[in-house]
Write an enzyme that holds these catalytic residues in place. Structure first.
Site, PDB file in Angstrom:
ATOM      1  N   SER A 106       0.842  -1.193   0.000  1.00 61.10           N
ATOM      2  CA  SER A 106       0.000   0.000   0.000  1.00 61.10           C
ATOM      3  C   SER A 106       0.878   1.245   0.000  1.00 61.10           C
ATOM      4  CB  SER A 106      -0.924  -0.015   1.213  1.00 61.10           C
ATOM      5  OG  SER A 106      -0.167  -0.032   2.404  1.00 61.10           O
ATOM      6  N   LYS A 137      -4.652   9.194  -8.522  1.00 59.39           N
ATOM      7  CA  LYS A 137      -4.899   8.037  -7.648  1.00 59.39           C
ATOM      8  C   LYS A 137      -6.304   7.516  -7.958  1.00 59.39           C
ATOM      9  CE  LYS A 137      -4.825   6.469  -2.849  1.00 59.39           C
ATOM     10  NZ  LYS A 137      -6.158   5.810  -2.940  1.00 59.39           N
TER      11      LYS A 137
END
Length: 688
Positions: A106, A137
């Site tokens: 992540s 994103k």
């Protein structure tokens, strides 16, 4: 290794689609034309999805694709990598778990510019003058896609970062993900991408679902995630999914920078977003985020921030990772889109599966440029936790969601929280709870669930009634001809001819199909009536165990739980379904028209008492092999239990089933060993 050139292919630049009939084509000609069509379709996919510069009209592309399907079907010449594989393949029992080529970690994140500058300070302790690559994103589903020798090999969801769900067949149906790489690609390549549903496609898709009487998806991300995790890839193929690629996870050749990856990926035929930028310093990265946030509503894909990556890959390797995240990347998030307004009322929507969803009606308010007048309250448990009621002033948030939700109460305007109804607002049946979810127990008798029930009854998983698709189901219900499932058997030609689009032939065909459906296999009938948590495999197990509908109707919970692969939850759902007087009434009335037949097999009882579980890719489909062992007296179930005798493993088997087999001391057979067991019992291998 370079791709086959499209030069000289008659279906590339100015294709003619006036094809000769398939019957007039020789097999040799069919093979030649099919290969040219496959090559041309790949070329046009590249021009459309990657270069965004198509050279033929959509209808011409569709004609080429249809011609390829016709040739492959007529001559049995479909190849493993054919573009027609995008329509989906055999359903699977479950998604297997696969380990990633390299961990998919992540990214640390924040919505504060000072936190982003602190990230830059940490980078500068290792890199004196860092450059950064900035990406949107994406708010989708992260994916690892692996190519070997330029050929699509597999695809896996991110999962826990170390392993994820094998969604190879589902991803194969996404048109923007190539089956073959182009250009001078590495021998092996693992790339990270984001599967998403474009916003305009999502709106159209949700509109169709609502028109079909189905629950809409809350947002594009949920729609993409749900589509990608389907067990039936043909369902995924019908969903308008797309994919952007943005990282090389592993490759047989080195990339010195992240920017060099971004430049290389489109040359391989992998789609990248056109908003990626290379910036000189962190202040330019912050400005990039602010500019993109201002344009957010104009984009055709959902984003919730930007990702800032150190460009130099050797420096990235030196910085390394933490246990959960990359030290060389940071996500600068957008603030949530939220406004304050007042709840004027709460309504309860009854979904196609009986689920009750509370929706707050609001004083209209502008949230992120969109006027919002209703918002989801999710479920009764959340209403109680947030203490939400009519008259309350609440904060409504989108945060990337197309359907907004109430995030918190700002000021109470009422006493306590909204009391969820105890009876269904549509059919007045009792409401029951399954954890946080409330659902109507009316089942087949609930009008809100009728459309789904009829469509499912006629579907491939039901009685496979040709000519009774969802649109015609809507017509029959809206025209007042069908008010419950048994009404299907009361239809007559005169009533059908009064509906738009029906002629004598179509009416005659449907009535003939209804007549044919009066003598189904018991397993198909059990599946068709839509018992919660009872799919085709469970229906077959129930049909084998009880032999008749009357015995199943009266089976006790203990008797149900004794059936292989049926646990206490499924047993409870079956018993609850049949304990409903309305459901029993509908089933009993159906049985005045329909005579389900116990399945007869032409096999024997050579495998009687044995239970098999299959995992991984086998030489034949699991359904065919399950049918084979069941025809000889065995049980074929979807999960390993204490009753399992053999776990049969093929290629890329699921680790969970292996672990369960080891815990329960279940014998594990490779496929060749499985066929040996059958041969020892006098059962010949059936080639397909």
């Amino acid at each position: 290794m370079a791709e086959v050139s499209a030069e000289g292919n008659p279906y590339v630049e100015d294709p003619q689609t006036d094809f000769e009939s398939v019957e007039a084509v020789s097999e040799e000609r069919a093979r030649e034309q099919s290969e040219l069509l496959r090559e041309a379709i790949r070329h046009h996919d590249y021009r459309y999805y990657v270069e965004n510069d198509p050279v033929i009209a959509d209808r011409t592309y569709d004609a080429l694709f249809t011609r390829l399907q016709e040739l492959e079907d007529a001559f049995g010449i479909q190849t493993e990598d054919s573009p027609t594989r995008r329509v989906g393949g055999e359903p699977v029992d479950e998604l297997e778990t696969v380990e990633h080529v390299t961990p998919m970690l992540s990214i640390d994140s924040s919505g504060e510019a000072d936190d982003v500058r602190d990230f830059d300070d940490r980078i500068r302790k290792t890199v004196s003058d860092p450059e950064y690559v900035c990406d949107p994103k994406f708010d989708g589903l992260s994916l690892e896609v692996v190519y070997e020798d330029g050929e699509y090999a597999r695809a896996t969801t991110r999962g826990n970062g170390r392993e994820g769900d094998d969604v190879t067949e589902n991803v194969r149906t996404i048109s923007s993900i190539p089956h073959h790489l182009r250009g001078d690609y590495p021998d092996s390549l693992a790339v990270r991408g984001e599967v998403y549903m474009p916003r305009d496609a999502f709106q159209a898709f949700n509109r169709e679902r609502v028109e079909d009487g189905k629950d809409p998806f809350a947002n594009p991300r949920n729609a993409a995630a749900g589509s990608l995790r389907q067990l039936d890839s043909s369902v995924t193929a019908e969903r308008p999914l797309d994919c952007f690629f943005y990282d090389v996870l592993d490759a047989s050749e080195e990339f010195p920078t992240h920017w060099s990856e971004y430049e290389a990926l489109p040359t391989y035929g992998l789609k990248v977003v056109d908003r990626t930028e290379l910036v000189d310093d962190i202040e330019d990265a912050i400005a990039y985020r602010d500019d993109l946030m201002a344009e957010r509503e104009e984009l055709n894909y959902e984003i919730d921030g930007v990702v800032i990556k150190l460009n130099d890959r050797s420096a990235c390797a030196e910085l390394g990772t933490t246990a959960r995240s990359y030290r060389w990347a940071y996500a600068y998030k957008f603030p949530a889109r939220a406004e304050v307004t007042t709840i004027t009322d709460v309504i309860i929507q009854v979904g196609r599966t009986g689920r009750l969803t509370p929706v707050a009606l609001l004083e209209p308010v502008d949230v992120g440029g969109v006027t919002v007048s209703r918002a989801s309250l999710h479920n009764p448990e959340e209403i109680a936790e947030k203490n939400v009621n009519v008259g309350d002033e609440v904060r409504v948030q989108r945060a990337g969601d197309v359907i907004p939700y109430v995030s918190e109460v700002v000021e109470k305007g009422s006493e306590g929280h909204y009391e969820f109804p105890e009876r269904c607002p549509v059919c007045d049946s009792p409401v029951e709870r399954d954890g946080p979810i409330a659902f109507c127990t009316g089942g087949l008798a609930c009008d809100a669930q009728l459309r789904r029930a009829v469509a499912y009854y006629a579907s491939d998983d039901g009685l496979d009634i040709e000519g009774l698709g969802e649109e015609r189901v809507e017509q029959l219900i809206d025209g007042g001809l069908v008010e419950s499932l048994p009404d299907l058997y009361e239809l007559d030609a005169d009533d059908l001819l009064e509906l738009d689009g029906w002629g004598e032939k179509s009416a005659e065909n449907l009535l003939a199909e209804m007549e044919r459906s009066k003598h189904p296999q018991l397993a198909n009938f059990v599946s068709a009536i839509g018992i919660p948590r009872v799919g085709t495999e469970t229906a077959r197990a129930l049909a084998r165990e009880f032999g008749s509908m009357n015995h199943l109707l009266d089976a006790s919970r203990d008797q149900l739980e004794s059936v292989p692969d049926i646990g206490p939850v499924v047993a409870d759902r079956i018993r609850e379904f049949f304990d409903s007087e309305r459901n029993r009434e509908v089933v009993r009335e159906l049985l005045t028209h329909v005579e389900p037949e116990a399945e007869e097999t032409d096999g024997g009882d050579e495998l009687a008492g044995l239970t098999f579980v299959f995992t991984g890719s086998l030489s034949q489909s699991r359904s065919d092999i399950s049918d084979l062992v069941e025809a000889h007296g065995a049980n074929a179930t979807g999960s390993v239990s204490g009753n399992t005798d053999y776990l049969v493993v093929g290629d890329n088997p699921g680790q969970t089933k292996r672990d369960d087999a080891e815990k329960r001391d279940v014998t594990v057979l490779e496929e060749d060993e499985f066929w040996d067991v059958l041969a020892e019992n006098g059962i010949e291998r059936e080639e397909r």
